[in-house]
Design a protein around this motif. Structure first.
Motif, PDB file in Angstrom:
ATOM      1  N   CYS A  25       0.836  -0.934  -0.147  1.00 55.89           N
ATOM      2  CA  CYS A  25       0.095  -0.147   0.082  1.00 55.89           C
ATOM      3  C   CYS A  25       0.842   1.257  -0.144  1.00 55.89           C
ATOM      4  CB  CYS A  25      -0.536   0.123   1.362  1.00 55.89           C
ATOM      5  SG  CYS A  25      -2.331  -1.376   1.259  1.00 55.89           S
ATOM      6  N   ARG A  26       0.466   2.161  -0.721  1.00 54.36           N
ATOM      7  CA  ARG A  26       1.073   3.718  -0.653  1.00 54.36           C
ATOM      8  C   ARG A  26       1.387   4.275   0.697  1.00 54.36           C
ATOM      9  NH1 ARG A  26       2.310   5.051  -5.868  1.00 54.36           N
ATOM     10  NH2 ARG A  26       1.336   5.213  -7.242  1.00 54.36           N
ATOM     11  N   ASN A  27       2.363   4.542   1.190  1.00 57.38           N
ATOM     12  CA  ASN A  27       2.277   5.642   2.474  1.00 57.38           C
ATOM     13  C   ASN A  27       1.820   6.892   2.244  1.00 57.38           C
ATOM     14  OD1 ASN A  27       4.881   5.803   1.535  1.00 57.38           O
ATOM     15  ND2 ASN A  27       5.753   5.337   2.590  1.00 57.38           N
ATOM     16  N   ALA A  28       2.581   7.390   3.217  1.00 62.01           N
ATOM     17  CA  ALA A  28       1.892   8.572   3.770  1.00 62.01           C
ATOM     18  C   ALA A  28       3.222   9.831   2.094  1.00 62.01           C
ATOM     19  CB  ALA A  28       2.448   9.778   4.439  1.00 62.01           C
ATOM     20  N   ARG A  29       4.138   8.938   2.343  1.00 61.55           N
ATOM     21  CA  ARG A  29       4.979   9.983   1.066  1.00 61.55           C
ATOM     22  C   ARG A  29       4.525   9.472  -0.276  1.00 61.55           C
ATOM     23  NH1 ARG A  29      10.440   9.008   3.224  1.00 61.55           N
ATOM     24  NH2 ARG A  29      10.049   6.940   3.184  1.00 61.55           N
ATOM     25  N   GLN A  30       3.765   7.825  -0.759  1.00 60.71           N
ATOM     26  CA  GLN A  30       2.790   7.728  -1.842  1.00 60.71           C
ATOM     27  C   GLN A  30       4.421   6.865  -2.414  1.00 60.71           C
ATOM     28  OE1 GLN A  30       0.110   9.019  -2.922  1.00 60.71           O
ATOM     29  NE2 GLN A  30      -0.487   8.812  -1.375  1.00 60.71           N
ATOM     30  N   ALA A  61      11.492  -2.417  -3.037  1.00 58.09           N
ATOM     31  CA  ALA A  61      12.764  -1.349  -4.281  1.00 58.09           C
ATOM     32  C   ALA A  61      11.527  -2.190  -5.415  1.00 58.09           C
ATOM     33  CB  ALA A  61      14.017  -1.311  -4.108  1.00 58.09           C
ATOM     34  N   MET A  62      11.638  -3.120  -6.389  1.00 58.55           N
ATOM     35  CA  MET A  62      11.059  -3.752  -7.078  1.00 58.55           C
ATOM     36  C   MET A  62      10.027  -2.724  -7.504  1.00 58.55           C
ATOM     37  SD  MET A  62      12.423  -6.961  -8.219  1.00 58.55           S
ATOM     38  CE  MET A  62      11.292  -6.751  -9.985  1.00 58.55           C
ATOM     39  N   VAL A  63       9.034  -2.628  -6.755  1.00 63.41           N
ATOM     40  CA  VAL A  63       7.839  -2.246  -6.526  1.00 63.41           C
ATOM     41  C   VAL A  63       7.349  -0.800  -6.783  1.00 63.41           C
ATOM     42  CG1 VAL A  63       5.561  -1.983  -5.715  1.00 63.41           C
ATOM     43  CG2 VAL A  63       6.528  -4.457  -5.924  1.00 63.41           C
ATOM     44  N   ASN A  64       9.124  -0.276  -5.618  1.00 65.50           N
ATOM     45  CA  ASN A  64       8.987   1.304  -6.482  1.00 65.50           C
ATOM     46  C   ASN A  64       9.610   1.910  -7.563  1.00 65.50           C
ATOM     47  OD1 ASN A  64       6.967   2.893  -3.672  1.00 65.50           O
ATOM     48  ND2 ASN A  64       8.120   1.280  -3.018  1.00 65.50           N
ATOM     49  N   GLU A  67       9.499   0.710 -13.321  1.00 66.66           N
ATOM     50  CA  GLU A  67       8.813   0.030 -14.773  1.00 66.66           C
ATOM     51  C   GLU A  67       7.109  -0.563 -14.010  1.00 66.66           C
ATOM     52  OE1 GLU A  67      13.282  -2.104 -13.533  1.00 66.66           O
ATOM     53  OE2 GLU A  67      12.072   0.427 -13.454  1.00 66.66           O
ATOM     54  N   TYR A  68       7.300  -0.958 -12.503  1.00 66.46           N
ATOM     55  CA  TYR A  68       6.724  -1.388 -11.567  1.00 66.46           C
ATOM     56  C   TYR A  68       5.474  -1.014 -11.601  1.00 66.46           C
ATOM     57  CZ  TYR A  68      10.014  -6.209 -12.087  1.00 66.46           C
ATOM     58  OH  TYR A  68       9.754  -7.057 -12.561  1.00 66.46           O
ATOM     59  N   GLU A  69       5.731   0.475 -11.553  1.00 71.26           N
ATOM     60  CA  GLU A  69       5.159   1.424 -10.017  1.00 71.26           C
ATOM     61  C   GLU A  69       3.935   1.770 -11.379  1.00 71.26           C
ATOM     62  OE1 GLU A  69       3.088   4.238  -8.467  1.00 71.26           O
ATOM     63  OE2 GLU A  69       3.425   4.472 -10.843  1.00 71.26           O
ATOM     64  N   ALA A  70       3.808   1.793 -12.491  1.00 68.36           N
ATOM     65  CA  ALA A  70       2.355   1.784 -12.638  1.00 68.36           C
ATOM     66  C   ALA A  70       1.273   0.554 -13.009  1.00 68.36           C
ATOM     67  CB  ALA A  70       2.310   2.640 -14.410  1.00 68.36           C
ATOM     68  N   LEU A  71       2.386  -0.928 -13.427  1.00 68.07           N
ATOM     69  CA  LEU A  71       1.252  -1.799 -13.504  1.00 68.07           C
ATOM     70  C   LEU A  71       1.484  -1.951 -11.669  1.00 68.07           C
ATOM     71  CD1 LEU A  71       1.085  -4.751 -14.313  1.00 68.07           C
ATOM     72  CD2 LEU A  71       3.110  -5.651 -13.606  1.00 68.07           C
ATOM     73  N   CYS A  72       2.210  -2.149 -10.711  1.00 65.32           N
ATOM     74  CA  CYS A  72       1.478  -2.048  -9.019  1.00 65.32           C
ATOM     75  C   CYS A  72       0.094  -0.953  -8.783  1.00 65.32           C
ATOM     76  CB  CYS A  72       2.522  -1.875  -8.034  1.00 65.32           C
ATOM     77  SG  CYS A  72       3.377  -3.035  -8.426  1.00 65.32           S
ATOM     78  N   ALA A  73       0.481  -0.226  -9.505  1.00 63.40           N
ATOM     79  CA  ALA A  73      -0.310   1.041  -8.447  1.00 63.40           C
ATOM     80  C   ALA A  73      -1.915   0.297  -9.879  1.00 63.40           C
ATOM     81  CB  ALA A  73      -0.270   2.972  -9.417  1.00 63.40           C
TER      82      ALA A  73
END
Length: 106
Positions: A25-30, A61-64, A67-73
Motif C-alpha cells: 500500500c502507499r504510505n504518506a510519502r506515496q 525497491a522493485m515495486v517502487n 517499470e513496476y510502479e504503474a503496473l502496481c498502481a
C-alpha cells in the motif's frame, strides 16, 4: 514476482517452503510499503530464518521502481471482494485474469 489485485504480490523462491504473499500500500510519502504478509509454510515450521529469506527490501525497491510502479498502481486499484481471512484474500488474487508475471529479483 507476480503482481495481483489490491496490491498483492506473490513471491516464490527455492529456499522457501511455500509461497509468500505480500500486500503493498502507499504510505504518506506515496511510496509502496508492505502492509500485510502471508507465508504458506506447506506444513513446514516457519522460523525467523525462513522469514529472513524473503527479500522485503528488494521487493519493495522493485515495486517502487519506474517499470513496476504503474503496473502496481493499476493492480492495487483493482476491486477485490472482502474475504474472511488473510489467506483467503491472498489466494483470491491469483486468478489468471487478474495476474501479470514479472521477473523475480536476485
Amino acid at each position: 514476482m507476480v503482481t495481483g489485485r489490491s496490491g498483492w504480490v506473490r513471491y516464490q523462491a527455492a529456499d522457501l517452503p511455500g509461497v509468500a504473499y505480500l500486500r503493498f500500500c502507499r504510505n504518506a510519502r506515496q511510496r509502496w510499503t508492505v502492509r500485510e504478509v502471508f507465508v504458506d509454510g506447506m506444513k513446514a515450521e516457519l522460523t525467523a530464518t525462513t522469514m529472513g529469506r524473503i527479500p522485503f527490501v528488494v521487493l519493495e525497491a522493485m515495486v517502487n521502481s519506474p517499470e513496476y510502479e504503474a503496473l502496481c498502481a493499476t493492480a492495487a486499484s483493482s476491486h477485490q471482494p472482502r474475504a474472511a481471512t488473510l489467506q483467503g484474500r491472498a489466494s483470491r488474487f491469483s486468478r489468471p485474469e487478474w495476474t501479470t508475471n514479472t521477473s523475480t529479483p536476485g
